[in-house]
Design a protein around this motif. Structure first.
Motif, PDB file in Angstrom:
ATOM      1  N   UNK A   1       0.835  -1.203   0.000  1.00  0.00           N
ATOM      2  CA  UNK A   1       0.000   0.000   0.000  1.00  0.00           C
ATOM      3  C   UNK A   1       0.868   1.251   0.000  1.00  0.00           C
ATOM      4  N   UNK A   2       0.489   2.214  -0.824  1.00  0.00           N
ATOM      5  CA  UNK A   2       1.230   3.464  -0.928  1.00  0.00           C
ATOM      6  C   UNK A   2       2.345   3.425  -1.946  1.00  0.00           C
ATOM      7  N   UNK A   3       2.640   2.231  -2.472  1.00  0.00           N
ATOM      8  CA  UNK A   3       3.746   2.085  -3.411  1.00  0.00           C
ATOM      9  C   UNK A   3       3.443   2.759  -4.739  1.00  0.00           C
ATOM     10  N   UNK A   4       4.486   3.243  -5.361  1.00  0.00           N
ATOM     11  CA  UNK A   4       4.346   3.866  -6.665  1.00  0.00           C
ATOM     12  C   UNK A   4       5.291   3.243  -7.672  1.00  0.00           C
ATOM     13  N   UNK A   5       5.128   3.657  -8.910  1.00  0.00           N
ATOM     14  CA  UNK A   5       6.080   3.289  -9.952  1.00  0.00           C
ATOM     15  C   UNK A   5       7.400   4.010  -9.688  1.00  0.00           C
TER      16      UNK A   5
ATOM     17  N   UNK B   1       5.734  19.790 -17.485  1.00  0.00           N
ATOM     18  CA  UNK B   1       5.634  19.069 -16.211  1.00  0.00           C
ATOM     19  C   UNK B   1       5.052  17.678 -16.434  1.00  0.00           C
ATOM     20  N   UNK B   2       3.970  17.620 -17.206  1.00  0.00           N
ATOM     21  CA  UNK B   2       3.294  16.353 -17.477  1.00  0.00           C
ATOM     22  C   UNK B   2       4.200  15.429 -18.286  1.00  0.00           C
ATOM     23  N   UNK B   3       4.874  15.986 -19.281  1.00  0.00           N
ATOM     24  CA  UNK B   3       5.769  15.189 -20.117  1.00  0.00           C
ATOM     25  C   UNK B   3       6.896  14.569 -19.281  1.00  0.00           C
ATOM     26  N   UNK B   4       7.446  15.359 -18.368  1.00  0.00           N
ATOM     27  CA  UNK B   4       8.511  14.855 -17.505  1.00  0.00           C
ATOM     28  C   UNK B   4       7.989  13.778 -16.563  1.00  0.00           C
ATOM     29  N   UNK B   5       6.788  13.986 -16.044  1.00  0.00           N
ATOM     30  CA  UNK B   5       6.147  13.022 -15.151  1.00  0.00           C
ATOM     31  C   UNK B   5       5.904  11.698 -15.882  1.00  0.00           C
TER      32      UNK B   5
ATOM     33  N   UNK C   1       7.391  10.647 -18.541  1.00  0.00           N
ATOM     34  CA  UNK C   1       8.672  10.068 -18.907  1.00  0.00           C
ATOM     35  C   UNK C   1       9.280   9.255 -17.776  1.00  0.00           C
ATOM     36  N   UNK C   2       9.213   9.811 -16.565  1.00  0.00           N
ATOM     37  CA  UNK C   2       9.755   9.098 -15.402  1.00  0.00           C
ATOM     38  C   UNK C   2       8.963   7.825 -15.123  1.00  0.00           C
ATOM     39  N   UNK C   3       7.640   7.932 -15.180  1.00  0.00           N
ATOM     40  CA  UNK C   3       6.792   6.766 -14.927  1.00  0.00           C
ATOM     41  C   UNK C   3       7.072   5.653 -15.933  1.00  0.00           C
ATOM     42  N   UNK C   4       7.092   6.004 -17.203  1.00  0.00           N
ATOM     43  CA  UNK C   4       7.274   4.995 -18.246  1.00  0.00           C
ATOM     44  C   UNK C   4       8.660   4.372 -18.201  1.00  0.00           C
ATOM     45  N   UNK C   5       9.663   5.174 -17.900  1.00  0.00           N
ATOM     46  CA  UNK C   5      11.025   4.658 -17.794  1.00  0.00           C
ATOM     47  C   UNK C   5      11.122   3.639 -16.656  1.00  0.00           C
ATOM     48  N   UNK C   6      10.563   4.002 -15.493  1.00  0.00           N
ATOM     49  CA  UNK C   6      10.617   3.100 -14.339  1.00  0.00           C
ATOM     50  C   UNK C   6       9.789   1.845 -14.555  1.00  0.00           C
ATOM     51  N   UNK C   7       8.603   2.013 -15.162  1.00  0.00           N
ATOM     52  CA  UNK C   7       7.729   0.863 -15.411  1.00  0.00           C
ATOM     53  C   UNK C   7       8.399  -0.093 -16.393  1.00  0.00           C
TER      54      UNK C   7
ATOM     55  N   UNK D   1      -0.084   5.849 -23.124  1.00  0.00           N
ATOM     56  CA  UNK D   1       1.366   5.677 -23.289  1.00  0.00           C
ATOM     57  C   UNK D   1       1.807   4.299 -22.810  1.00  0.00           C
ATOM     58  N   UNK D   2       1.182   3.804 -21.740  1.00  0.00           N
ATOM     59  CA  UNK D   2       1.500   2.476 -21.223  1.00  0.00           C
ATOM     60  C   UNK D   2       1.133   1.403 -22.244  1.00  0.00           C
ATOM     61  N   UNK D   3       0.009   1.590 -22.901  1.00  0.00           N
ATOM     62  CA  UNK D   3      -0.415   0.650 -23.946  1.00  0.00           C
ATOM     63  C   UNK D   3       0.630   0.567 -25.053  1.00  0.00           C
ATOM     64  N   UNK D   4       1.153   1.712 -25.456  1.00  0.00           N
ATOM     65  CA  UNK D   4       2.193   1.750 -26.492  1.00  0.00           C
ATOM     66  C   UNK D   4       3.484   1.123 -25.997  1.00  0.00           C
ATOM     67  N   UNK D   5       3.828   1.390 -24.738  1.00  0.00           N
ATOM     68  CA  UNK D   5       5.048   0.836 -24.154  1.00  0.00           C
ATOM     69  C   UNK D   5       5.018  -0.691 -24.184  1.00  0.00           C
TER      70      UNK D   5
END
Length: 373
Positions: A123-127, A198-202, A204-210, A262-266
């Protein structure tokens, strides 16, 4: 030596049995084991073993009030079973595999990791590691715990047996919502609206980590990935209550929708790049929005309020032994101010496993389980 030979034989029988659809019990396992990674929608007790006052834990009533057999809190953020449990049931198991730290505490990581699987969800965990840092097991750390589990498995039954087991097992992953809550909170604290950059950077970080987490699991032997996207985070009671009308925060939902695309494309890209990689992407966003559009059709009378909580929309207080509890939990979409009720989780798992096909892409969880990687 005798124990290791027995364990190797057990692994072989489980793998063959799952493929042949044979199990000496009333349930028919579709896969030999399940490994679970993600957040509180999938957690089954890891956070109860984490130190610190700020760690989110579902260790007190009324959590678990409807859990069959006990009616007691087990670390699930639900009135009963959660999504991981219902996906596991569809796959032929009694419920979700036990939490990693529960198994470690009782010296049962082996053979459970071989005969059933393990849950690393927290619980509370993130990408992102920075999301609620220090108060959970982030996705990257969950992957590292799986890596250490695999090493212990190999020490008992050997690399070849483990490789075959993991190749046919189901890897359930659901994370991201907490990252969006943290992002929105940070914007509000700075009294600003997120810019395009801001959104693009956010993203980018999420997709890179995922991508890194999924690729690492693949390198460790995973082949079948059931991945749940980010749902309508702007519609949970805790967010709705911030609006004077109780409406959803459309901006947050649009942010989630952009990431989901973006996740679907990834995932499609990873499938082209990684031999044997198979996946089913479950559309929590689409399913939940459809449910909101006509809740009565599914027997829900409340789509905006927490069943367990206090104040407006049940979202101004936590679900505790002193909270207000709704009389019919099956008729509420939300159990507490963030999490789905047991019945919501059951309907979600059913949709991801059986269809209709619009809620999964490119195949259903059922088809994924049956796939030969």
């Amino acid at each position: 030596m005798g124990y290791e030979v027995t364990m190797k034989a057990l692994v072989l029988s489980l793998v063959v049995g799952a493929v042949a659809g044979i199990r000496p019990s009333k349930l028919v396992r579709q896969v030999p084991a399940i490994y679970v990674f993600g957040d509180s929608t999938l957690e089954v007790g890891n956070n109860n073993y984490l130190p610190g006052e700020g760690v989110p834990r579902a260790d007190k009533p009324y959590y678990g009030v409807d859990l069959p057999g006990s009616g007691k809190p087990t670390g699930r953020f639900s009135n009963g079973y959660n999504t991981a449990d219902f996906v596991a049931k569809r796959l032929g198991f009694d419920n979700s595999p036990l939490a990693y730290f529960v198994l470690k505490a009782h010296n049962k990581l082996i053979p459970s990791s071989i005969t059933r699987g393990v849950s690393y969800a927290s619980a509370g965990a993130g990408i992102l590691d920075s999301t609620n840092a220090g108060k959970n097991i982030p996705l990257s750390q969950q992957v590292r715990l799986f890596e250490s589990t695999k090493a212990e498995m190999e020490a008992k039954v050997g690399p070849r047996a483990v490789s075959e087991l993991l190749r046919r097992s189901f890897f359930l992953v659901g994370a991201g919502s907490n990252d969006f809550f943290a992002f929105a909170t940070a914007q509000a604290e700075h009294n600003k609206t997120a810019t395009q950059s801001d959104v693009a950077a956010f993203y980018g970080s999420l997709l890179s980590n995922y991508s890194a987490a999924i690729t690492e699991l693949y390198k460790l032997g995973a082949r079948k990935f059931g991945i749940i996207n980010v749902g309508p985070v702007g519609c949970v009671p805790r967010v709705r209550v911030l609006n004077v009308t109780g409406a959803c925060a459309d901006g947050m939902n649009q942010l989630a929708a952009g990431f989901d695309a973006a996740l679907k494309s990834l995932l499609a890209g990873l499938a082209r790049k990684l031999p044997g990689f198979a996946y089913s992407l479950a559309d929590s966003l689409g399913l939940t929005q459809d449910t909101f559009a006509n809740p009565l059709a599914l027997g829900f009378v409340s789509s905006d309020s927490a069943c367990c909580g206090s104040g407006r929309l049940g979202a101004q207080g936590e679900c505790t032994p002193t909270a207000t509890l709704c009389p019919d939990r099956d008729r509420y979409i939300f159990w507490d101010s963030v999490h789905p009720s047991q019945r919501s989780a059951m309907l979600g798992a059913k949709a991801y496993y059986d269809g209709p096909p619009r809620y999964t892409t490119p195949i259903t969880f059922k088809q994924l389980a049956a796939a030969t990687p």
